[in-house]
Design a protein around this motif. Structure first.
Motif, PDB file in Angstrom:
ATOM      1  N   ILE A 184       0.845  -1.197   0.000  1.00 61.85           N
ATOM      2  CA  ILE A 184       0.000   0.000   0.000  1.00 61.85           C
ATOM      3  C   ILE A 184       0.878   1.244   0.000  1.00 61.85           C
ATOM      4  CG2 ILE A 184      -1.619   1.339   1.404  1.00 61.85           C
ATOM      5  CD1 ILE A 184      -2.877  -1.368   2.231  1.00 61.85           C
ATOM      6  N   ASN A 185       1.937   1.242   0.815  1.00 63.11           N
ATOM      7  CA  ASN A 185       2.851   2.397   0.859  1.00 63.11           C
ATOM      8  C   ASN A 185       3.524   2.607  -0.488  1.00 63.11           C
ATOM      9  OD1 ASN A 185       2.339   3.162   3.494  1.00 63.11           O
ATOM     10  ND2 ASN A 185       3.960   1.896   4.345  1.00 63.11           N
ATOM     11  N   ARG A 186       3.973   1.497  -1.126  1.00 60.51           N
ATOM     12  CA  ARG A 186       4.617   1.629  -2.434  1.00 60.51           C
ATOM     13  C   ARG A 186       3.630   2.178  -3.464  1.00 60.51           C
ATOM     14  NH1 ARG A 186       7.200  -3.147  -0.930  1.00 60.51           N
ATOM     15  NH2 ARG A 186       5.644  -4.423  -1.992  1.00 60.51           N
ATOM     16  N   ASP A 187       2.404   1.660  -3.441  1.00 54.97           N
ATOM     17  CA  ASP A 187       1.389   2.167  -4.370  1.00 54.97           C
ATOM     18  C   ASP A 187       1.125   3.650  -4.131  1.00 54.97           C
ATOM     19  OD1 ASP A 187       1.194  -0.355  -5.442  1.00 54.97           O
ATOM     20  OD2 ASP A 187      -0.685  -0.869  -4.409  1.00 54.97           O
ATOM     21  N   ALA A 188       1.044   4.045  -2.876  1.00 50.67           N
ATOM     22  CA  ALA A 188       0.805   5.455  -2.544  1.00 50.67           C
ATOM     23  C   ALA A 188       1.971   6.319  -3.020  1.00 50.67           C
ATOM     24  CB  ALA A 188       0.594   5.615  -1.038  1.00 50.67           C
ATOM     25  N   GLN A 189       3.196   5.828  -2.853  1.00 46.14           N
ATOM     26  CA  GLN A 189       4.359   6.597  -3.312  1.00 46.14           C
ATOM     27  C   GLN A 189       4.356   6.733  -4.829  1.00 46.14           C
ATOM     28  OE1 GLN A 189       7.664   4.489  -1.598  1.00 46.14           O
ATOM     29  NE2 GLN A 189       7.500   5.538   0.366  1.00 46.14           N
ATOM     30  N   VAL A 190       3.977   5.659  -5.527  1.00 49.73           N
ATOM     31  CA  VAL A 190       3.907   5.723  -6.991  1.00 49.73           C
ATOM     32  C   VAL A 190       2.848   6.739  -7.412  1.00 49.73           C
ATOM     33  CG1 VAL A 190       3.242   4.414  -9.050  1.00 49.73           C
ATOM     34  CG2 VAL A 190       4.817   3.409  -7.398  1.00 49.73           C
ATOM     35  N   ARG A 191       1.679   6.672  -6.765  1.00 48.48           N
ATOM     36  CA  ARG A 191       0.621   7.640  -7.094  1.00 48.48           C
ATOM     37  C   ARG A 191       1.068   9.059  -6.777  1.00 48.48           C
ATOM     38  NH1 ARG A 191      -2.953   3.638  -4.969  1.00 48.48           N
ATOM     39  NH2 ARG A 191      -2.805   4.662  -2.958  1.00 48.48           N
ATOM     40  N   ASP A 192       1.731   9.252  -5.636  1.00 47.88           N
ATOM     41  CA  ASP A 192       2.224  10.582  -5.278  1.00 47.88           C
ATOM     42  C   ASP A 192       3.218  11.084  -6.323  1.00 47.88           C
ATOM     43  OD1 ASP A 192       0.663  10.536  -3.030  1.00 47.88           O
ATOM     44  OD2 ASP A 192       2.320  10.180  -1.618  1.00 47.88           O
ATOM     45  N   ALA A 193       4.105  10.193  -6.770  1.00 43.01           N
ATOM     46  CA  ALA A 193       5.086  10.589  -7.787  1.00 43.01           C
ATOM     47  C   ALA A 193       4.385  10.964  -9.087  1.00 43.01           C
ATOM     48  CB  ALA A 193       6.091   9.458  -8.018  1.00 43.01           C
ATOM     49  N   GLU A 194       3.368  10.181  -9.485  1.00 44.38           N
ATOM     50  CA  GLU A 194       2.621  10.503 -10.705  1.00 44.38           C
ATOM     51  C   GLU A 194       1.907  11.838 -10.583  1.00 44.38           C
ATOM     52  OE1 GLU A 194       0.004   7.204 -11.283  1.00 44.38           O
ATOM     53  OE2 GLU A 194       1.591   5.868 -12.014  1.00 44.38           O
ATOM     54  N   VAL A 195       1.275  12.072  -9.435  1.00 46.41           N
ATOM     55  CA  VAL A 195       0.567  13.342  -9.229  1.00 46.41           C
ATOM     56  C   VAL A 195       1.558  14.496  -9.233  1.00 46.41           C
ATOM     57  CG1 VAL A 195      -0.738  14.678  -7.521  1.00 46.41           C
ATOM     58  CG2 VAL A 195      -1.416  12.339  -8.041  1.00 46.41           C
ATOM     59  N   SER A 196       2.703  14.316  -8.573  1.00 47.99           N
ATOM     60  CA  SER A 196       3.715  15.365  -8.541  1.00 47.99           C
ATOM     61  C   SER A 196       4.226  15.660  -9.949  1.00 47.99           C
ATOM     62  CB  SER A 196       4.884  14.959  -7.645  1.00 47.99           C
ATOM     63  OG  SER A 196       4.469  14.872  -6.304  1.00 47.99           O
ATOM     64  N   GLU A 197       4.427  14.605 -10.729  1.00 47.17           N
ATOM     65  CA  GLU A 197       4.897  14.795 -12.100  1.00 47.17           C
ATOM     66  C   GLU A 197       3.861  15.553 -12.924  1.00 47.17           C
ATOM     67  OE1 GLU A 197       5.782  11.953 -15.913  1.00 47.17           O
ATOM     68  OE2 GLU A 197       6.391  11.216 -13.941  1.00 47.17           O
ATOM     69  N   ARG A 198       2.603  15.170 -12.791  1.00 43.11           N
ATOM     70  CA  ARG A 198       1.538  15.876 -13.524  1.00 43.11           C
ATOM     71  C   ARG A 198       1.460  17.334 -13.100  1.00 43.11           C
ATOM     72  NH1 ARG A 198      -3.104  11.272 -12.922  1.00 43.11           N
ATOM     73  NH2 ARG A 198      -2.188   9.771 -14.376  1.00 43.11           N
ATOM     74  N   LEU A 199       1.528  17.577 -11.796  1.00 41.67           N
ATOM     75  CA  LEU A 199       1.482  18.962 -11.310  1.00 41.67           C
ATOM     76  C   LEU A 199       2.676  19.756 -11.817  1.00 41.67           C
ATOM     77  CD1 LEU A 199       0.247  18.508  -7.630  1.00 41.67           C
ATOM     78  CD2 LEU A 199      -1.002  19.503  -9.542  1.00 41.67           C
ATOM     79  N   ALA A 200       3.843  19.126 -11.875  1.00 43.73           N
ATOM     80  CA  ALA A 200       5.028  19.818 -12.384  1.00 43.73           C
ATOM     81  C   ALA A 200       4.846  20.170 -13.859  1.00 43.73           C
ATOM     82  CB  ALA A 200       6.269  18.940 -12.196  1.00 43.73           C
ATOM     83  N   ARG A 201       4.262  19.238 -14.640  1.00 40.08           N
ATOM     84  CA  ARG A 201       4.013  19.534 -16.056  1.00 40.08           C
ATOM     85  C   ARG A 201       2.998  20.671 -16.196  1.00 40.08           C
ATOM     86  NH1 ARG A 201       3.875  13.644 -17.237  1.00 40.08           N
ATOM     87  NH2 ARG A 201       1.626  13.867 -17.048  1.00 40.08           N
ATOM     88  N   ILE A 202       1.949  20.631 -15.384  1.00 38.05           N
ATOM     89  CA  ILE A 202       0.941  21.699 -15.437  1.00 38.05           C
ATOM     90  C   ILE A 202       1.577  23.022 -15.058  1.00 38.05           C
ATOM     91  CG2 ILE A 202      -1.147  22.573 -14.296  1.00 38.05           C
ATOM     92  CD1 ILE A 202      -2.074  19.610 -14.130  1.00 38.05           C
ATOM     93  N   GLU A 203       2.387  23.004 -13.986  1.00 42.81           N
ATOM     94  CA  GLU A 203       3.054  24.222 -13.535  1.00 42.81           C
ATOM     95  C   GLU A 203       3.988  24.753 -14.622  1.00 42.81           C
ATOM     96  OE1 GLU A 203       6.232  24.210 -10.373  1.00 42.81           O
ATOM     97  OE2 GLU A 203       4.571  25.067  -9.243  1.00 42.81           O
ATOM     98  N   GLY A 204       4.704  23.836 -15.274  1.00 43.37           N
ATOM     99  CA  GLY A 204       5.589  24.257 -16.374  1.00 43.37           C
ATOM    100  C   GLY A 204       4.799  24.856 -17.516  1.00 43.37           C
ATOM    101  N   GLY A 205       3.656  24.244 -17.834  1.00 43.92           N
ATOM    102  CA  GLY A 205       2.799  24.797 -18.892  1.00 43.92           C
ATOM    103  C   GLY A 205       2.283  26.172 -18.531  1.00 43.92           C
ATOM    104  N   LEU A 206       1.891  26.348 -17.279  1.00 43.94           N
ATOM    105  CA  LEU A 206       1.417  27.664 -16.838  1.00 43.94           C
ATOM    106  C   LEU A 206       2.531  28.701 -16.908  1.00 43.94           C
ATOM    107  CD1 LEU A 206      -0.839  26.717 -13.786  1.00 43.94           C
ATOM    108  CD2 LEU A 206      -1.570  27.574 -16.016  1.00 43.94           C
ATOM    109  N   ARG A 207       3.725  28.318 -16.508  1.00 42.20           N
ATOM    110  CA  ARG A 207       4.859  29.254 -16.582  1.00 42.20           C
ATOM    111  C   ARG A 207       5.140  29.650 -18.026  1.00 42.20           C
ATOM    112  NH1 ARG A 207       9.124  26.699 -12.243  1.00 42.20           N
ATOM    113  NH2 ARG A 207       7.984  27.353 -10.388  1.00 42.20           N
ATOM    114  N   LEU A 208       5.098  28.649 -18.913  1.00 40.98           N
ATOM    115  CA  LEU A 208       5.321  28.933 -20.327  1.00 40.98           C
ATOM    116  C   LEU A 208       4.233  29.851 -20.863  1.00 40.98           C
ATOM    117  CD1 LEU A 208       6.908  28.467 -22.940  1.00 40.98           C
ATOM    118  CD2 LEU A 208       5.467  26.462 -23.339  1.00 40.98           C
ATOM    119  N   ALA A 209       2.986  29.554 -20.515  1.00 38.94           N
ATOM    120  CA  ALA A 209       1.875  30.404 -20.971  1.00 38.94           C
ATOM    121  C   ALA A 209       2.027  31.820 -20.432  1.00 38.94           C
ATOM    122  CB  ALA A 209       0.542  29.793 -20.528  1.00 38.94           C
ATOM    123  N   ASN A 210       2.397  31.952 -19.176  1.00 39.44           N
ATOM    124  CA  ASN A 210       2.612  33.276 -18.583  1.00 39.44           C
ATOM    125  C   ASN A 210       3.756  34.005 -19.290  1.00 39.44           C
ATOM    126  OD1 ASN A 210       0.555  33.035 -16.747  1.00 39.44           O
ATOM    127  ND2 ASN A 210       1.866  32.347 -15.069  1.00 39.44           N
TER     128      ASN A 210
END
Length: 130
Positions: free
Chosen positions: A69-95
């Protein structure tokens, strides 16, 4: 009074035989109790061992599941963090693109206004001199 009578050898032998049988039965019962006591101790030991083994297996299974369960949660956290980083990068580029466009438009308008002012000044000089 009663007459006291002495037991015959035959009666004494019969009595001894009966006492021996009772003592033998007692010894047999004692042996049986000792055997039952040993069997009970063995059973208690085996049950204690089985319960301990079962508890250890259960703990191991639970901890394995918790680790999964902990490993699955860490994988999900990493995926969410990666998605948020991509979104943040897109927002920075758009700005950055928006700010750059605004700056370029403002600069072009400023240069256009300055060019118009210079043109008007030059035409007024040429028109006023003629």
């Amino acid at each position: 009074m009663q007459d006291q009578r002495c037991a015959t050898a035959e009666e004494v032998a019969l009595l001894r035989e009966r006492v021996a049988r009772v003592e033998g039965g007692h010894d047999h019962l004692q042996d049986g109790l000792d055997t039952l006591s040993r069997q009970f101790s063995d059973l208690r030991r085996d049950l204690t061992q089985a319960v301990g083994d079962h508890a250890a297996r259960t703990r191991h299974e639970i901890m394995t599941r918790v680790d999964e369960i902990n490993r699955d949660a860490q994988v999900r956290d990493a995926e969410v963090s990666e998605r948020l980083a991509r979104i943040e990068g897109g927002l920075r580029l758009a700005n950055w693109v928006t700010v750059t466009c605004i700056a370029l438009a403002t600069s072009l308008l400023s240069w256009a206004q300055m060019g118009q002012a210079i043109w008007d000044f030059c035409t007024s000089l040429i028109g006023g001199a003629s």
